[in-house]
Design a protein around this motif. Structure first.
Motif, PDB file in Angstrom:
ATOM      1  N   LEU A  52      -0.351 -32.826  -6.691  1.00 53.60           N
ATOM      2  CA  LEU A  52      -0.683 -34.200  -6.328  1.00 53.60           C
ATOM      3  C   LEU A  52      -0.980 -34.318  -4.845  1.00 53.60           C
ATOM      4  O   LEU A  52      -1.071 -35.419  -4.309  1.00 53.60           O
ATOM      5  N   SER A  53      -1.160 -33.163  -4.198  1.00 60.50           N
ATOM      6  CA  SER A  53      -1.507 -33.127  -2.784  1.00 60.50           C
ATOM      7  C   SER A  53      -2.436 -31.949  -2.551  1.00 60.50           C
ATOM      8  O   SER A  53      -2.321 -30.906  -3.212  1.00 60.50           O
ATOM      9  N   VAL A 167      -1.209 -41.625  -6.532  1.00 58.85           N
ATOM     10  CA  VAL A 167      -1.840 -40.347  -6.866  1.00 58.85           C
ATOM     11  C   VAL A 167      -3.105 -40.584  -7.685  1.00 58.85           C
ATOM     12  O   VAL A 167      -4.143 -39.932  -7.478  1.00 58.85           O
ATOM     13  N   ASP A 168      -3.049 -41.549  -8.616  1.00 57.59           N
ATOM     14  CA  ASP A 168      -4.245 -41.920  -9.384  1.00 57.59           C
ATOM     15  C   ASP A 168      -5.356 -42.405  -8.456  1.00 57.59           C
ATOM     16  O   ASP A 168      -6.523 -42.037  -8.613  1.00 57.59           O
ATOM     17  N   ARG A 171      -7.053 -39.536  -6.692  1.00 53.23           N
ATOM     18  CA  ARG A 171      -7.978 -38.813  -7.568  1.00 53.23           C
ATOM     19  C   ARG A 171      -9.257 -39.600  -7.814  1.00 53.23           C
ATOM     20  O   ARG A 171     -10.320 -39.021  -8.035  1.00 53.23           O
ATOM     21  N   THR A 252      -2.149 -44.884 -14.809  1.00 55.98           N
ATOM     22  CA  THR A 252      -2.145 -43.477 -15.192  1.00 55.98           C
ATOM     23  C   THR A 252      -2.218 -43.370 -16.709  1.00 55.98           C
ATOM     24  O   THR A 252      -2.100 -44.363 -17.430  1.00 55.98           O
ATOM     25  N   THR A 287       6.837 -39.537  -9.559  1.00 51.05           N
ATOM     26  CA  THR A 287       7.109 -38.133  -9.285  1.00 51.05           C
ATOM     27  C   THR A 287       8.144 -38.067  -8.177  1.00 51.05           C
ATOM     28  O   THR A 287       7.977 -38.694  -7.132  1.00 51.05           O
TER      29      THR A 287
END
Length: 338
Positions: A52-53, A167-168, A171, A252, A287
């Motif tokens: 996620l990074s 995170v979504d 992306r 998500t 997370t």
């Protein structure tokens, strides 16, 4: 036989198992616990996540912190860890140095937790995934589970909500990695102080908030404890961008499933003051999220104060534990509050 039936059969068999098994499948808890002696119980867990990074070292730190969190949620201390690495073949073009940095980030985090990295296992996979299998220890009489919350207690949440949304958004290209800096710091942070302080302040129940979102993990606590939980929405710590991202359409793949998992329990403020947009935060998978802890009223504020003095600026009392409803059913209620 479907998966649900298989799990039910396993839980039934577990009920006839050795009494040294303190925590197993029956409450969907964060880790299993087995009493080795009258003084020592072993705590076992495993977790794996996808990157996620773009920073492999940071990803290793976060994956390790996420795995270690289950041990802290049980009121235990991590002892040893094994790498669980799903890495592509050398021909896939992923630089070996990047994979090495994932392992280094995890190793540094395990060391910071006071535990020992003792090996691991690697599987060839087209997509990178990484995590740890962790063994910890605690006293058999001082295990925290998600099934011990008692009416009259207060609920404390120790990290902000919204990592799934962020995170979504990364992306989708809506935010940059720099925009995620605060969230990445929180995800890489251990729940060690939160777990130890929960035990010291007499917590009766705890769980870490991860993939099933706040609502899912709170729902498991309500079911396991046989109580009602009331969350005050305005008290919930969250990342500043979270609601804006929901309004933009962020979610998500787990958001809908997380809502469905608590459909039988959930009661949203009857006045309708918690909007559909705001509700989505409750189902956002986290997370390496914080701990949700149930403590006596007089201990909850002291617990939050200790965490804040240790540098945790997010920890807050977010609700309370109630009796079951008039029909004896557990429930999860969300009100405006705050």
């Amino acid at each position: 036989m479907d998966l649900a039936q298989l799990l039910d059969d396993l839980r039934q068999a577990e009920g006839e198992a050795d009494p040294r098994l303190i925590v197993g499948l029956s409450t969907n808890d964060d880790a299993g616990v087995f009493a080795l002696t009258d003084e020592i119980a072993l705590v076992h867990t495993a977790d794996v996540i996808a990157p996620l990074s773009d920073d492999p070292y940071r990803f290793g730190q976060i994956a390790a912190a996420n795995s270690l969190s289950d041990v802290y949620a049980m009121g235990a201390e991590p002892l040893t860890a094994l790498n669980l690495a799903f890495f592509p073949s050398p021909s896939a073009g992923v630089p070996p140095e990047a994979l090495g940095e994932i392992l280094r980030g995890a190793s540094d985090t395990v060391r910071a937790a006071g535990a020992f990295l003792v090996g691991g296992h690697t599987v060839r996979d087209d997509d990178i995934k990484f995590g740890l299998s962790v063994t910890g220890t605690c006293h058999p009489d001082r295990v925290l589970t998600n099934a011990g919350a008692r009416p009259g207690e207060r609920l404390v949440l120790t990290k902000p909500l919204g990592t799934g949304l962020l995170v979504d958004a990364l992306r989708r290209g809506w935010v940059t990695e720099a925009d995620l800096a605060e969230a990445l710091d929180w995800m890489a942070a251990l729940n060690d102080i939160s777990g130890r302080a929960a035990v010291a302040h007499g917590a009766s129940a705890a769980t870490d908030v991860t993939g099933f979102a706040l609502a899912g993990h709170a729902g498991e606590m309500a079911r396991g404890s046989g109580v009602g939980l009331r969350l005050e929405y305005d008290r919930l710590p969250r990342y500043s961008q979270a609601l804006e991202l929901i309004e933009r359409g962020g979610k998500t793949g787990l958001t809908g499933a997380n809502r469905e998992s608590v459909a039988d329990l959930l009661r949203i403020d009857s006045a309708g003051s918690v909007s559909d947009t705001e509700q989505a935060l409750l189902f956002d998978p986290q997370t390496s999220g914080g701990l949700l802890v149930s403590l006596p009223p007089e201990a909850a504020e002291a617990y939050v104060l200790e965490l804040r003095e240790a540098g945790n600026t997010a920890a807050a009392v977010v609700g309370e534990v109630l009796d079951t409803d008039s029909d004896g059913h557990a429930f999860l209620e969300v009100v405006r509050g705050g």
